[in-house]
Design a protein around this motif. Structure first.
Motif, short mmCIF file in Angstrom:
data_model
loop_
_atom_site.label_atom_id
_atom_site.label_comp_id
_atom_site.label_asym_id
_atom_site.label_seq_id
_atom_site.Cartn_x
_atom_site.Cartn_y
_atom_site.Cartn_z
N VAL A 1 -10.36 12.65 -1.42
CA VAL A 1 -9.21 11.63 -1.56
C VAL A 1 -9.61 10.92 -2.92
O VAL A 1 -10.77 10.05 -3.13
CB VAL A 1 -8.95 10.77 -0.44
N ASP A 2 -8.66 10.86 -3.84
CA ASP A 2 -8.74 10.19 -5.25
C ASP A 2 -7.89 8.63 -4.84
O ASP A 2 -6.86 8.82 -4.87
CB ASP A 2 -7.97 11.08 -6.40
N TYR A 3 -8.81 7.55 -4.67
CA TYR A 3 -8.05 6.59 -4.40
C TYR A 3 -7.27 5.66 -5.56
O TYR A 3 -6.75 4.80 -5.25
CB TYR A 3 -9.06 5.48 -3.69
N ARG A 4 -7.78 6.06 -6.73
CA ARG A 4 -7.19 5.55 -7.95
C ARG A 4 -5.80 6.32 -8.28
O ARG A 4 -4.75 5.53 -8.49
CB ARG A 4 -7.96 5.57 -8.97
N ALA A 5 -5.81 7.57 -7.95
CA ALA A 5 -4.36 8.26 -8.17
C ALA A 5 -3.61 8.36 -7.21
O ALA A 5 -2.57 8.75 -7.11
CB ALA A 5 -4.93 9.63 -8.81
N GLY A 6 -4.29 8.23 -5.87
CA GLY A 6 -3.43 8.22 -4.67
C GLY A 6 -3.12 9.70 -4.29
O GLY A 6 -1.68 10.01 -3.85
N ALA B 1 -14.09 -6.86 4.44
CA ALA B 1 -13.11 -7.38 3.35
C ALA B 1 -13.26 -6.36 2.19
O ALA B 1 -12.23 -6.22 1.66
CB ALA B 1 -13.37 -8.82 3.07
N ILE B 2 -14.36 -6.04 2.08
CA ILE B 2 -14.62 -5.25 0.67
C ILE B 2 -14.54 -3.49 1.10
O ILE B 2 -14.60 -2.73 -0.14
CB ILE B 2 -15.79 -5.65 -0.10
N THR B 3 -14.62 -3.31 2.13
CA THR B 3 -14.79 -1.92 2.40
C THR B 3 -13.80 -0.78 1.58
O THR B 3 -14.26 0.15 1.16
CB THR B 3 -15.25 -1.48 3.94
N ARG B 4 -12.58 -1.36 1.83
CA ARG B 4 -11.71 -0.38 0.96
C ARG B 4 -11.79 -0.42 -0.58
O ARG B 4 -11.38 0.44 -1.06
CB ARG B 4 -9.97 -0.86 1.67
N PHE B 5 -11.92 -1.72 -1.03
CA PHE B 5 -12.18 -1.98 -2.32
C PHE B 5 -13.27 -1.03 -2.80
O PHE B 5 -13.07 -0.72 -3.90
CB PHE B 5 -12.46 -3.36 -2.79
N LEU B 6 -14.34 -1.05 -2.00
CA LEU B 6 -15.55 -0.27 -2.59
C LEU B 6 -15.00 1.52 -2.76
O LEU B 6 -15.43 2.13 -3.60
CB LEU B 6 -16.73 -0.22 -1.54
N MET C 1 0.65 -1.31 -0.05
CA MET C 1 0.18 -0.08 -0.03
C MET C 1 0.93 1.43 0.11
O MET C 1 2.12 1.13 0.52
CB MET C 1 -0.95 0.09 1.31
N ALA C 2 0.33 2.27 -0.48
CA ALA C 2 1.04 3.56 -0.62
C ALA C 2 1.55 4.15 0.54
O ALA C 2 2.74 4.71 0.75
CB ALA C 2 0.36 4.60 -1.37
N ALA C 3 0.98 3.97 1.85
CA ALA C 3 1.25 4.40 2.93
C ALA C 3 2.25 3.77 3.90
O ALA C 3 2.43 3.92 5.04
CB ALA C 3 0.15 5.13 3.72
N ALA C 4 2.68 2.62 3.48
CA ALA C 4 3.36 1.70 4.30
C ALA C 4 4.52 2.19 4.65
O ALA C 4 5.24 3.11 4.08
CB ALA C 4 3.88 0.46 3.30
N GLY C 5 4.98 2.13 6.05
CA GLY C 5 6.16 2.50 6.60
C GLY C 5 5.77 3.69 7.51
O GLY C 5 6.74 3.86 8.47
N GLY D 1 -4.67 5.48 2.76
CA GLY D 1 -4.59 3.79 2.67
C GLY D 1 -5.94 3.38 2.92
O GLY D 1 -6.01 2.19 2.80
N LEU D 2 -7.10 3.85 2.90
CA LEU D 2 -8.51 3.53 3.09
C LEU D 2 -9.20 3.25 1.74
O LEU D 2 -10.21 2.91 1.46
CB LEU D 2 -9.28 4.31 3.99
N GLY D 3 -8.26 3.02 0.81
CA GLY D 3 -8.78 2.46 -0.29
C GLY D 3 -7.72 1.31 -0.94
O GLY D 3 -6.54 1.55 -0.78
N SER D 4 -8.30 0.36 -1.48
CA SER D 4 -7.52 -0.88 -2.13
C SER D 4 -7.96 -1.22 -3.27
O SER D 4 -9.27 -1.29 -3.62
CB SER D 4 -7.38 -1.79 -0.78
N ASP D 5 -7.18 -1.56 -4.37
CA ASP D 5 -7.40 -2.10 -5.64
C ASP D 5 -7.96 -3.42 -5.54
O ASP D 5 -8.48 -4.10 -6.70
CB ASP D 5 -6.40 -2.07 -6.57
N ARG D 6 -8.08 -3.94 -4.26
CA ARG D 6 -8.77 -5.69 -4.47
C ARG D 6 -9.42 -5.80 -3.15
O ARG D 6 -8.86 -5.08 -2.08
CB ARG D 6 -7.87 -6.47 -4.49
N PRO D 7 -10.34 -6.46 -2.82
CA PRO D 7 -10.81 -6.84 -1.60
C PRO D 7 -9.83 -7.60 -0.67
O PRO D 7 -8.95 -8.10 -1.10
CB PRO D 7 -11.95 -7.88 -1.82
#
Length: 246
Positions: free
Chosen positions: A71-76, A40-45, A1-5, A144-150
């Motif tokens: 927040v644009d979750y696809r562009a980050g 499991a799907i909430t961030r994917f939604l 994920m983009a915000a790791a670390g 980090g509250l968006g994810s491209d998969r469940p």
């Protein structure tokens, strides 16, 4: 994920009561299969929606900050207005951020909402701090509250995710859940950091929609609260010199 670390978790057992006194009426228990699927799907939604309107309440000993924007979750990329409360008004203005970069545009009289097109000049650029800043940790959490998969619904209850109660958020009936235990998240599902002392709760609707998140940050005793507003999402335009890669 983009915000790791960064020094926080978007996982972990819950602490204390729910926001505004809600969230504990049902008592802590294991998730049902349906509840695990919704968690499991909430961030994917959020990712599937493209972006969400957010209000981020940032804790601070100097009075706190509130970021109102999108927040644009696809562009980050996140973008909005930041305002101080109490003594802390030095950060008022526009703000845009990615997983690695923060741009601020100071304003003595910040607007209620950010202009759709960011100003062409007047921005100050700095790296997003990985520790020691409740603002930067809160911005990274929001990204980090968006994810491209469940996430894996079967692993969540096995690793300690739980139901802690029911609540209402702006008229929406929600279930309040915690994520899996920090030590169990070996596959990085929901994991965005390394502060095992922090915790997270998700306020999730019956269809998996995320309405609120509360998460601990290492630099403050109080948690950050991220509300996903009923305001219409305004697509984020990048400020000069910033991209989704930071």
């Amino acid at each position: 994920m983009a915000a790791a670390g960064t020094t926080f978790f978007l996982i972990g057992g819950g602490v204390g009561g729910g926001i505004d006194g809600g969230g504990d009426s049902a008592g802590r228990r294991a998730l049902t299969a349906d509840e695990a699927n919704r968690l499991a799907i909430t961030r994917f939604l959020n990712y599937q929606a493209g972006g969400r309107a957010v209000t981020i309440t940032v804790p601070s000993a100097a009075g706190g900050l509130v970021v109102t924007g999108s927040v644009d979750y696809r562009a980050g990329i996140g973008y909005g207005v930041v305002r101080g409360s109490g003594r802390d008004t030095s950060s008022d203005g526009l703000i845009q951020w990615t997983a690695t970069t923060v741009l601020v545009h100071p304003m003595t009289d910040a607007p209620a909402t950010a202009p759709p097109a960011p100003p062409a000049s007047g921005w100050y650029r700095r790296p997003l701090q990985k520790s020691g800043s409740s603002l930067d940790s809160s911005l990274a959490i929001a990204l980090g509250l968006g994810s491209d998969r469940p996430d894996n619904a079967e692993l969540l209850p096995q690793n300690g995710a739980a139901m802690v109660g029911k609540d209402k958020v702006r008229g929406h009936s929600v279930d309040v859940m915690t994520g899996p235990n920090a030590r169990a998240a070996s596959d990085n599902s929901f994991a965005l950091g390394s502060n095992s002392g922090s915790a997270v709760r998700y306020w999730i609707g019956g269809d998996g929609t995320m309405y609120r998140v509360r998460a601990g940050v290492a630099s403050e005793a109080q948690p950050v609260v991220i509300d996903f507003d009923d305001r219409k999402y305004v697509p984020v335009r990048a400020a000069p010199g910033i991209t989704s890669a930071g």
